[in-house]
Write an enzyme that holds these catalytic residues in place. Structure first.
Site, mmCIF file in Angstrom:
data_model
loop_
_atom_site.group_PDB
_atom_site.id
_atom_site.type_symbol
_atom_site.label_atom_id
_atom_site.label_comp_id
_atom_site.label_asym_id
_atom_site.label_seq_id
_atom_site.Cartn_x
_atom_site.Cartn_y
_atom_site.Cartn_z
ATOM 1 N N TYR A 81 1.207 3.785 -6.930
ATOM 2 C CA TYR A 81 0.437 4.939 -8.258
ATOM 3 C C TYR A 81 -1.282 4.925 -7.758
ATOM 4 C CZ TYR A 81 -0.094 1.251 -11.730
ATOM 5 O OH TYR A 81 -0.923 -0.050 -11.948
ATOM 6 N N CYS A 82 -1.722 6.349 -7.738
ATOM 7 C CA CYS A 82 -3.062 6.653 -7.251
ATOM 8 C C CYS A 82 -3.350 6.088 -5.876
ATOM 9 C CB CYS A 82 -3.355 5.914 -8.175
ATOM 10 S SG CYS A 82 -4.994 6.959 -8.082
#
Length: 279
Positions: free
Chosen positions: A148-149
């Site tokens: 994620y990110c």
């Protein structure tokens, strides 16, 4: 890398430790704090400042996340899992904050030549490598696809990501911010974000390419280093590493001027957050 080293080497480092206190505060407080410190450090009225912070059960979304077609369904799911949801004012996508995640912000003044964006990232990467040098594990900075990110300065060991770095620039100040997954399960955090994207997108084509989360590519430092690390253990490592870079290292709080500045910056991030989330 020498330029990054120069950035870390400061005559004075002020440390504002909110790794215990911020637990009781909304995470918007931290984004208001970093904006305040950018302004005061950038103006030269405060020395370079390091701030540490921990928030419980919070999902921090990026601006792009707010454009997901079924965002409200995703947010409802996160809330049903006991998380509060905010939108940050620096770049990036959704991340998880909880009691096992330590956030560190390094706030520098922009020099006449300016701080190249990679130089800020390199400085943080260098500091983290020094903090864990005794484990003899290579800490790489490269994008970990499926995390994620994701970004080009994801920090990983053996292909598993444990940290992400972002930057915020404001009024001649630069805040380099990192979240460090200290303990707990990195893959469980990733799974939560994966479910959020699945519910918020429902397989629709979107202009922006959101990450296809693969939980197995994320882990905490405790998992990767095979050591029972706590946030306080990592705090000690951080302070020791920073002390090696400082002529003087001291604990501080906001000055009176900064405290009044904070009120306006906190109001600004809160107002913006309500507007973006339609609350």
């Amino acid at each position: 890398m020498n330029l990054a080293q120069d950035l870390l080497q400061q005559a004075e480092w002020r440390v504002i430790d909110q790794s215990a206190l911020a637990i009781h505060l909304n995470a918007l407080h931290s984004f208001g704090m970093d904006d305040t410190l950018c302004a005061s450090v950038g103006s030269g009225s405060a020395p370079p400042t390091a701030r540490t912070w921990v928030h419980h059960h919070t999902i921090v979304l990026g601006i792009q996340d707010t454009r997901l077609p079924y965002l409200n369904e995703g947010i409802d799911f996160l809330k049903s899992q006991g998380y509060q949801v905010i939108v940050r004012n620096s770049g990036g996508l959704a991340v998880v904050l909880d009691e096992g995640v330590l956030n560190i912000s390094l706030i520098f003044p922009e020099t006449e030549k300016g701080i190249d964006i990679n130089r800020g990232y390199d400085a943080m990467w260098m500091l983290i490598k020094e903090m864990f040098s005794d484990f003899n594990k290579e800490i790489e900075a490269k994008e970990i696809v499926g995390s994620y990110c994701p970004g080009s300065y994801d920090l990983s060991i053996g292909g598993q990501k444990f940290a992400g770095i972002s930057q915020r620039r404001l009024r001649n100040g630069v805040a380099v911010q990192i979240y460090l997954g200290v303990n707990g399960s990195g893959s469980e955090r990733a799974d939560l974000i994966g479910k959020f994207y699945s519910l918020s997108r429902k397989g629709e084509q979107t202009k922006f390419q959101y990450p296809e989360i693969q939980p197995a590519v994320m882990a905490s430092l405790s998992e990767l280093l095979g050591a029972e690390l706590t946030v306080q253990d990592v705090m000690l490592r951080f302070l020791q590493a920073l002390k090696n870079k400082a002529g003087r290292l001291y604990a501080g709080q906001l000055t009176e001027d900064e405290a009044s500045l904070f009120e306006s910056y906190y109001h600004r991030v809160t107002e913006r957050n309500e507007k973006v989330l339609g609350e």
